[in-house]
Design a protein around this motif. Structure first.
Motif, PDB file in Angstrom:
ATOM      1  N   UNK A  12     -60.862 -32.865  41.544  1.00  0.00           N
ATOM      2  CA  UNK A  12     -60.667 -31.847  42.562  1.00  0.00           C
ATOM      3  C   UNK A  12     -62.018 -31.285  42.993  1.00  0.00           C
ATOM      4  N   UNK A  13     -62.172 -31.052  44.282  1.00  0.00           N
ATOM      5  CA  UNK A  13     -63.438 -30.574  44.828  1.00  0.00           C
ATOM      6  C   UNK A  13     -63.236 -29.224  45.506  1.00  0.00           C
ATOM      7  N   UNK A  14     -64.233 -28.338  45.450  1.00  0.00           N
ATOM      8  CA  UNK A  14     -64.115 -27.064  46.175  1.00  0.00           C
ATOM      9  C   UNK A  14     -63.995 -27.295  47.680  1.00  0.00           C
ATOM     10  N   UNK A  44     -53.731 -29.950  45.451  1.00  0.00           N
ATOM     11  CA  UNK A  44     -52.997 -29.890  44.185  1.00  0.00           C
ATOM     12  C   UNK A  44     -53.661 -28.928  43.223  1.00  0.00           C
ATOM     13  N   UNK A  45     -52.951 -28.656  42.146  1.00  0.00           N
ATOM     14  CA  UNK A  45     -53.452 -27.773  41.106  1.00  0.00           C
ATOM     15  C   UNK A  45     -54.484 -28.504  40.245  1.00  0.00           C
ATOM     16  N   UNK A  55     -64.107 -23.057  37.773  1.00  0.00           N
ATOM     17  CA  UNK A  55     -64.567 -21.667  37.811  1.00  0.00           C
ATOM     18  C   UNK A  55     -66.087 -21.579  37.674  1.00  0.00           C
ATOM     19  N   UNK A  56     -66.781 -22.036  38.717  1.00  0.00           N
ATOM     20  CA  UNK A  56     -68.237 -21.958  38.788  1.00  0.00           C
ATOM     21  C   UNK A  56     -68.618 -21.048  39.944  1.00  0.00           C
ATOM     22  N   UNK A  57     -69.661 -20.259  39.768  1.00  0.00           N
ATOM     23  CA  UNK A  57     -70.090 -19.340  40.816  1.00  0.00           C
ATOM     24  C   UNK A  57     -70.392 -20.088  42.108  1.00  0.00           C
ATOM     25  N   UNK A  58     -69.826 -19.604  43.208  1.00  0.00           N
ATOM     26  CA  UNK A  58     -70.004 -20.228  44.508  1.00  0.00           C
ATOM     27  C   UNK A  58     -68.844 -21.117  44.931  1.00  0.00           C
ATOM     28  N   UNK A  59     -68.010 -21.525  43.990  1.00  0.00           N
ATOM     29  CA  UNK A  59     -66.883 -22.388  44.327  1.00  0.00           C
ATOM     30  C   UNK A  59     -65.801 -21.607  45.075  1.00  0.00           C
ATOM     31  N   UNK A  60     -65.310 -22.192  46.155  1.00  0.00           N
ATOM     32  CA  UNK A  60     -64.242 -21.595  46.960  1.00  0.00           C
ATOM     33  C   UNK A  60     -63.164 -22.649  47.151  1.00  0.00           C
ATOM     34  N   UNK A  61     -61.920 -22.254  46.882  1.00  0.00           N
ATOM     35  CA  UNK A  61     -60.792 -23.159  47.030  1.00  0.00           C
ATOM     36  C   UNK A  61     -59.769 -22.532  47.966  1.00  0.00           C
TER      37      UNK A  61
END
Length: 217
Positions: A12-14, A44-45, A55-61
């Motif tokens: 899965x990618x941000x 998907x989940x 849960x890395x800083x900067x990641x947006x989903x």
């Protein structure tokens, strides 16, 4: 058929990597997803293996609730009580796991929760906040009766040093992107509050609206 199988096993990618400092930043990304030629929705989940990296800083989903089958985003971390911000987002501070221990086997990329023998109750008080931990912001937007949810992670350091990670409103590829009226109206705060004036992303990245308050640890 082989391509379909490859897509299912692909990590899965941000949707995007940035700091969201305002409601406008969030709206830009949702509009970009709706256009379909800027950034992509998450379909998907995340799996147990992927939660280690999510849960890395900067990641947006960003995901569409019905199509993805996700009512709630899961990342394997523990979060404190939700707090509503002035620009319509909900903020969560990373919390210690009281009563549960998070065991992360990074060498194998597997994350799982193991109950503590001393307690089965999870407390999320002020004392449970992880020092220099993550903050998670979530937004919910409804367009054409379809609900889109945005999840953003950032650290205190990245929030204070905003130039380290770019804001969506400062990304040239979004300049000229017009946010549709229905998307603006779906925000928790009525359009027009706090001096919000412009519907189009311009090259200066400047908006007269409240920014996300600084994080105090």
């Amino acid at each position: 058929m082989m391509e379909d199988k490859a897509a299912l096993i692909r990590d899965i990618q941000p949707t995007y990597c940035a700091i969201i400092a305002s409601r406008k930043d969030a709206q830009i990304l949702v509009e970009a997803c709706l256009r379909g030629n800027y950034v992509s929705l998450v379909r998907r989940r995340p799996t147990g293996k992927e939660k280690v990296q999510v849960s890395q800083s900067g990641n947006i989903f960003i995901y569409e609730e019905s199509a993805s089958g996700m009512k709630r985003w899961t990342d394997g971390l523990s979060w404190g009580h939700p707090n509503r911000t002035s620009n319509g987002s909900t903020m969560y501070r990373q919390a210690e796991l009281s009563g549960r221990k998070l065991i992360i086997k990074r060498e194998k990329g597997v994350a799982r929760l193991k109950p503590s023998p001393t307690s089965t109750k999870v407390r999320r008080s002020a004392q449970d906040v992880v020092e220099n931990g993550l903050v998670k912001y979530t937004w919910c937007f409804t367009v054409a009766s379809t609900t889109h949810r945005l999840v953003s992670y950032q650290s205190a350091a990245d929030a204070l040093e905003q130039r380290k990670l770019q804001r969506p409103s400062e990304d040239p590829k979004f300049f000229g992107l017009t946010i549709r009226e229905e998307l603006k109206q779906s925000s928790k705060i009525p359009v027009g509050d706090h001096g919000l004036q412009d519907d189009m992303v311009t090259g200066n990245g400047e908006y007269q609206e409240p920014e996300i308050p600084p994080m105090i640890w």
